[in-house]
Enzyme design. Sequence first.
Site, PDB file in Angstrom:
ATOM      1  N   HIS A 129      28.957   8.547  13.186  1.00  0.00           N
ATOM      2  CA  HIS A 129      27.567   8.078  13.159  1.00  0.00           C
ATOM      3  C   HIS A 129      26.600   9.255  13.248  1.00  0.00           C
ATOM      4  CE1 HIS A 129      28.647   3.858  14.339  1.00  0.00           C
ATOM      5  NE2 HIS A 129      29.654   4.473  14.938  1.00  0.00           N
ATOM      6  N   TYR A 136      27.968   4.694  21.397  1.00  0.00           N
ATOM      7  CA  TYR A 136      29.023   5.625  21.015  1.00  0.00           C
ATOM      8  C   TYR A 136      29.855   6.031  22.223  1.00  0.00           C
ATOM      9  CZ  TYR A 136      25.058   6.319  17.836  1.00  0.00           C
ATOM     10  OH  TYR A 136      23.981   6.123  17.024  1.00  0.00           O
ATOM     11  N   HIS A 193      29.833   5.089   9.433  1.00  0.00           N
ATOM     12  CA  HIS A 193      29.329   3.754   9.748  1.00  0.00           C
ATOM     13  C   HIS A 193      29.038   3.005   8.446  1.00  0.00           C
ATOM     14  CE1 HIS A 193      26.148   1.339  12.265  1.00  0.00           C
ATOM     15  NE2 HIS A 193      27.011   0.558  11.668  1.00  0.00           N
ATOM     16  N   LYS A 216      23.197   0.796   5.852  1.00  0.00           N
ATOM     17  CA  LYS A 216      22.508   1.978   6.342  1.00  0.00           C
ATOM     18  C   LYS A 216      23.175   3.209   5.771  1.00  0.00           C
ATOM     19  CE  LYS A 216      22.532   0.264  10.923  1.00  0.00           C
ATOM     20  NZ  LYS A 216      22.453   0.473  12.316  1.00  0.00           N
ATOM     21  N   CYS A 255      23.902   5.839   7.560  1.00  0.00           N
ATOM     22  CA  CYS A 255      24.620   6.472   8.664  1.00  0.00           C
ATOM     23  C   CYS A 255      26.069   6.778   8.297  1.00  0.00           C
ATOM     24  CB  CYS A 255      24.560   5.535   9.862  1.00  0.00           C
ATOM     25  SG  CYS A 255      25.424   6.099  11.327  1.00  0.00           S
TER      26      CYS A 255
END
Length: 137
Positions: A11, A39, A115, A123, A125
């Site tokens: 991430h 996380y 991610h 997204k 990410c």
Amino acid sequence: MPRNMKYIAVHCTATSQKTSISAIQSYWQKQLGWKMPGYHFIIKPDGEIVQLLPIEQVSNGVQGFNSETINISYIGGVDENNIPIDNRTPAQKASLLKKLKELKIKFPLAKIQGHRDFPKVKKACPSFDALKEYKDL
């Protein structure tokens, strides 16, 4: 009790690299209402790896996959206009690679991916192609 790890998710925090870990944690708790961190590990711009949660516990990194995922993030991932960018420092890249190698030794069958590589995730990410970058680990 050990968890069956199928994924190691990479991430970015989608924040400025100057954002503090405490500010990120406060956002999770106050804005998102999370009881657990997003996380297991977070990497500061200087390369320091901070463990936020034991890997035996479930973090909030990827909705629907958290029970089988270890989540690791670097601070950054967006520019000053909040546009996704791979702005990892050389120290962050080195620390991330080191931590991923350690985790692959513990969980050799776990797939390393970003991610964004999970189903239904919309997204950017972690703002780079983790599947490609870590395919040889």
